[in-house]
Design a protein around this motif. Structure first.
Motif, short mmCIF file in Angstrom:
data_model
loop_
_atom_site.label_atom_id
_atom_site.label_comp_id
_atom_site.label_asym_id
_atom_site.label_seq_id
_atom_site.Cartn_x
_atom_site.Cartn_y
_atom_site.Cartn_z
N GLY A 15 -12.70 38.88 -45.67
CA GLY A 15 -13.67 39.11 -44.60
C GLY A 15 -13.04 39.51 -43.28
N HIS A 16 -11.90 38.95 -42.95
CA HIS A 16 -11.23 39.32 -41.70
C HIS A 16 -10.88 40.81 -41.71
CE1 HIS A 16 -10.85 35.27 -40.13
NE2 HIS A 16 -10.46 34.87 -41.33
N LEU A 17 -10.34 41.29 -42.82
CA LEU A 17 -10.00 42.71 -42.93
C LEU A 17 -11.27 43.57 -42.91
CD1 LEU A 17 -7.87 44.91 -43.32
CD2 LEU A 17 -8.18 44.62 -45.79
N VAL A 41 -3.98 44.43 -50.16
CA VAL A 41 -4.44 45.06 -48.92
C VAL A 41 -3.56 46.25 -48.59
CG1 VAL A 41 -4.77 44.76 -46.44
CG2 VAL A 41 -5.49 42.96 -48.02
N ARG A 42 -2.26 46.09 -48.76
CA ARG A 42 -1.34 47.21 -48.48
C ARG A 42 -1.76 48.43 -49.30
NH1 ARG A 42 4.66 46.94 -47.74
NH2 ARG A 42 4.52 44.93 -48.77
N ALA A 43 -2.03 48.23 -50.57
CA ALA A 43 -2.42 49.34 -51.44
C ALA A 43 -3.76 49.94 -51.00
CB ALA A 43 -2.49 48.87 -52.88
N SER A 44 -4.69 49.11 -50.55
CA SER A 44 -6.01 49.62 -50.17
C SER A 44 -5.97 50.42 -48.87
CB SER A 44 -7.01 48.47 -50.04
OG SER A 44 -6.75 47.70 -48.89
N LEU A 45 -4.99 50.14 -48.01
CA LEU A 45 -4.90 50.86 -46.74
C LEU A 45 -4.21 52.21 -46.90
CD1 LEU A 45 -4.07 47.89 -44.38
CD2 LEU A 45 -6.22 49.16 -44.53
N GLY A 46 -3.46 52.39 -47.96
CA GLY A 46 -2.85 53.68 -48.25
C GLY A 46 -1.99 54.20 -47.13
N LYS A 78 10.09 45.24 -34.11
CA LYS A 78 10.38 46.58 -34.63
C LYS A 78 9.33 47.60 -34.19
CE LYS A 78 10.48 49.17 -38.93
NZ LYS A 78 10.14 49.14 -40.33
N GLU A 79 8.05 47.26 -34.31
CA GLU A 79 6.96 48.20 -34.05
C GLU A 79 6.67 48.41 -32.57
OE1 GLU A 79 5.51 50.16 -36.14
OE2 GLU A 79 5.92 49.29 -38.10
N ARG A 80 6.86 47.39 -31.76
CA ARG A 80 6.62 47.46 -30.31
C ARG A 80 5.24 48.04 -29.95
NH1 ARG A 80 10.43 44.52 -28.20
NH2 ARG A 80 12.57 45.06 -28.63
N PRO A 81 4.17 47.40 -30.40
CA PRO A 81 2.84 47.94 -30.11
C PRO A 81 2.45 47.78 -28.64
CG PRO A 81 2.63 45.78 -31.11
CD PRO A 81 4.10 46.14 -31.16
N ASP A 82 1.59 48.68 -28.20
CA ASP A 82 1.01 48.58 -26.86
C ASP A 82 -0.22 47.67 -26.87
OD1 ASP A 82 2.70 50.66 -25.54
OD2 ASP A 82 1.76 51.91 -27.08
N VAL A 83 -0.90 47.63 -28.03
CA VAL A 83 -2.12 46.85 -28.19
C VAL A 83 -2.06 46.15 -29.54
CG1 VAL A 83 -4.65 46.96 -28.34
CG2 VAL A 83 -3.43 48.57 -26.87
N VAL A 84 -2.50 44.89 -29.56
CA VAL A 84 -2.66 44.15 -30.82
C VAL A 84 -4.14 43.80 -30.93
CG1 VAL A 84 -2.05 42.08 -32.14
CG2 VAL A 84 -0.32 43.19 -30.70
N ILE A 85 -4.74 44.18 -32.06
CA ILE A 85 -6.15 43.87 -32.33
C ILE A 85 -6.20 43.02 -33.58
CG2 ILE A 85 -8.44 44.79 -32.86
CD1 ILE A 85 -7.56 47.45 -31.58
N SER A 86 -6.92 41.89 -33.53
CA SER A 86 -7.01 41.03 -34.70
C SER A 86 -8.38 40.39 -34.82
CB SER A 86 -5.94 39.93 -34.65
OG SER A 86 -5.98 39.15 -35.83
N THR A 87 -8.72 40.10 -36.07
CA THR A 87 -9.91 39.32 -36.42
C THR A 87 -9.50 37.97 -37.00
OG1 THR A 87 -9.93 40.43 -38.56
CG2 THR A 87 -11.39 41.31 -36.85
#
Length: 153
Positions: A15-17, A41-46, A78-87
Motif C-alpha cells: 500500500g505504501h508503494l 518492487v525493483r522488478a515492477s519499477l523497471g 551515494k545518490e545525494r537527492p535534493d528531495v526525499v518523498i515517502s509514504t
C-alpha cells in the motif's frame, strides 16, 4: 527533460508503494532514485531510475532496523537527492530523517489508512518534514504543520 533536481522516492512494498505511485506526476521530468523493501518492487519499477532494495524491518527486530538504516545511509550518501518523498513505513522514516540531515527537502505523505491519528512513522518524521501531507481533513485540523490537499486513493 530533466532539470537537474534529483528526487529519492521511498516506500515499503504494498500500500505504501501504491500510494506513492498515485502521485507520480509530482516528480515527472526529474531524475529519480528509489528505496524500497523487496526485489519484487525493483522488478515492477523497471527503468524508473536507480532502484535500491534495503529489506523489510520493524521495531520488533532491532538488528534488521540497524541493517536497513545503514543501507539507507549508504544509498543517500551515494545518490545525494535534493528531495526525499515517502509514504512510509520504517525505511521511509529512516530515509526521510537521513535525507533531512543531508540537506534534502522532505515530503511525507501519511497513509490513507490513518484516519484518527498520524502513523507511528509519521509522528517520528514530522519534525523533519518540509511538507507533511495527510489524506483526511480532520488530521490536518488536529495536528499543527500538517496539510490536507486531498486523498490519493
Amino acid at each position: 527533460m530533466q532539470d537537474g533536481l534529483k528526487v529519492c522516492l521511498v516506500a515499503s512494498a504494498g500500500g505504501h508503494l501504491s500510494q506513492l505511485l498515485k502521485i507520480a506526476g509530482a516528480w515527472s521530468g526529474h531524475a529519480v532514485c528509489w528505496i524500497t523493501t523487496t526485489d519484487v518492487v525493483r522488478a515492477s519499477l523497471g527503468d524508473e531510475g536507480n532502484v535500491h532494495v534495503v529489506g523489510e524491518c520493524n521495531r520488533q527486530h532491532p538488528l534488521r532496523v540497524l541493517a536497513v538504516f545503514m543501507r539507507c545511509m549508504r544509498i543517500l550518501r551515494k545518490e545525494r537527492p535534493d528531495v526525499v518523498i515517502s509514504t512510509g513505513a520504517a525505511p521511509g522514516c529512516m530515509a526521510v530523517v537521513l535525507g533531512h540531515l543531508g540537506g534534502a527537502k522532505v515530503i511525507w505523505l501519511d497513509s490513507i489508512t490513518n484516519v484518527n491519528r498520524l502513523s507511528l512513522s509519521g509522528r517520528l518524521v514530522r519534525p523533519f518534514a518540509d511538507l507533511f501531507l495527510v489524506q483526511w481533513p480532520q488530521l490536518a485540523r488536529r495536528y499543527r504543520g500538517v496539510e490536507y490537499v486531498g486523498a490519493v486513493i
